[in-house]
Enzyme design. Sequence first.
Site, short mmCIF file in Angstrom:
data_model
loop_
_atom_site.label_atom_id
_atom_site.label_comp_id
_atom_site.label_asym_id
_atom_site.label_seq_id
_atom_site.Cartn_x
_atom_site.Cartn_y
_atom_site.Cartn_z
N ALA A 31 16.07 -7.82 -4.29
CA ALA A 31 14.99 -6.83 -4.41
C ALA A 31 14.87 -6.00 -3.14
CB ALA A 31 13.66 -7.53 -4.71
N TYR A 32 14.97 -6.66 -1.99
CA TYR A 32 14.87 -5.94 -0.72
C TYR A 32 16.07 -5.02 -0.53
CZ TYR A 32 14.68 -5.17 4.34
OH TYR A 32 14.64 -4.61 5.58
N ALA A 33 17.27 -5.54 -0.76
CA ALA A 33 18.48 -4.74 -0.58
C ALA A 33 18.49 -3.56 -1.54
CB ALA A 33 19.72 -5.60 -0.79
N SER A 35 15.89 -1.94 -2.64
CA SER A 35 14.96 -0.92 -2.13
C SER A 35 15.60 -0.12 -1.01
CB SER A 35 13.65 -1.57 -1.67
OG SER A 35 13.79 -2.25 -0.43
N LYS A 36 16.43 -0.77 -0.21
CA LYS A 36 17.08 -0.08 0.90
C LYS A 36 18.30 0.71 0.44
CE LYS A 36 14.26 -1.30 4.17
NZ LYS A 36 13.46 -0.29 4.89
#
Length: 243
Positions: free
Chosen positions: A151-153, A155-156
Amino acid sequence: MTSQRTAIVTGGSRGIGRAVAERLAADGQSVAILYAGNSAAATETLNAIEAAGGTAIGIQTDIADETQVRAAYDQVEREFGGVDVVVNAAGIMILGPIAEFDLDDLDRMHRTNIRGTFVMDQEAAKRVRNGGAIINFSTSVKKLGLPGYAAYAASKGAVDAISSVLAKELRGRDITVNAVAPGPTATALFLEGKDPEAIERMSKMNPLERLGTPEDIAEMVSLLAGPGRWINGQTVYVNGGMV
């Protein structure tokens, strides 16, 4: 290009954002720190910059709220006469496997990491003076594909896309747009929730065998915000050679 440059740094009260704000102030830029809610940390950062001879103001801003963002840019322009550099260091990192990931957490990360960056860049595209720079924050974990980071990756990954497209959309204006992708860096955001073994393992993933420091990342931002005029539309990996 004016002799006195002005930078806006989101997430500038703590961690990498604070190191960036302090470095740009040391480089001679006037700095506006945009912070979400921790006024004590923001005041501490402002005091540190001023004690070192720099010039800075703090503005509490929800970077995903376009009305607040416009007001923040207005205030910076009134205070310093214009905007030359925008650094989007604010971010949220929530980890977990895809199968079990809380979708409310996904939405929270999307709101700050993607929408917040988009709104800040949208206004920057209208306001940053010729000769300026827009610097977004990505992550090296996109290349690593570590479990729990989807999820974090993701978003980036969106930040990378925003950065490369905006660089092309600003053709003819002498404004660079890049994304900085740190590796594991010793900040509260990174260290939170990790056991010592995990931290030690991640510190050994690069050939220099240490975690990055906020100052390591700020050094690259300083280059992109000033003399690095021929770097444009790129995602620059700042991770000691990890990937």
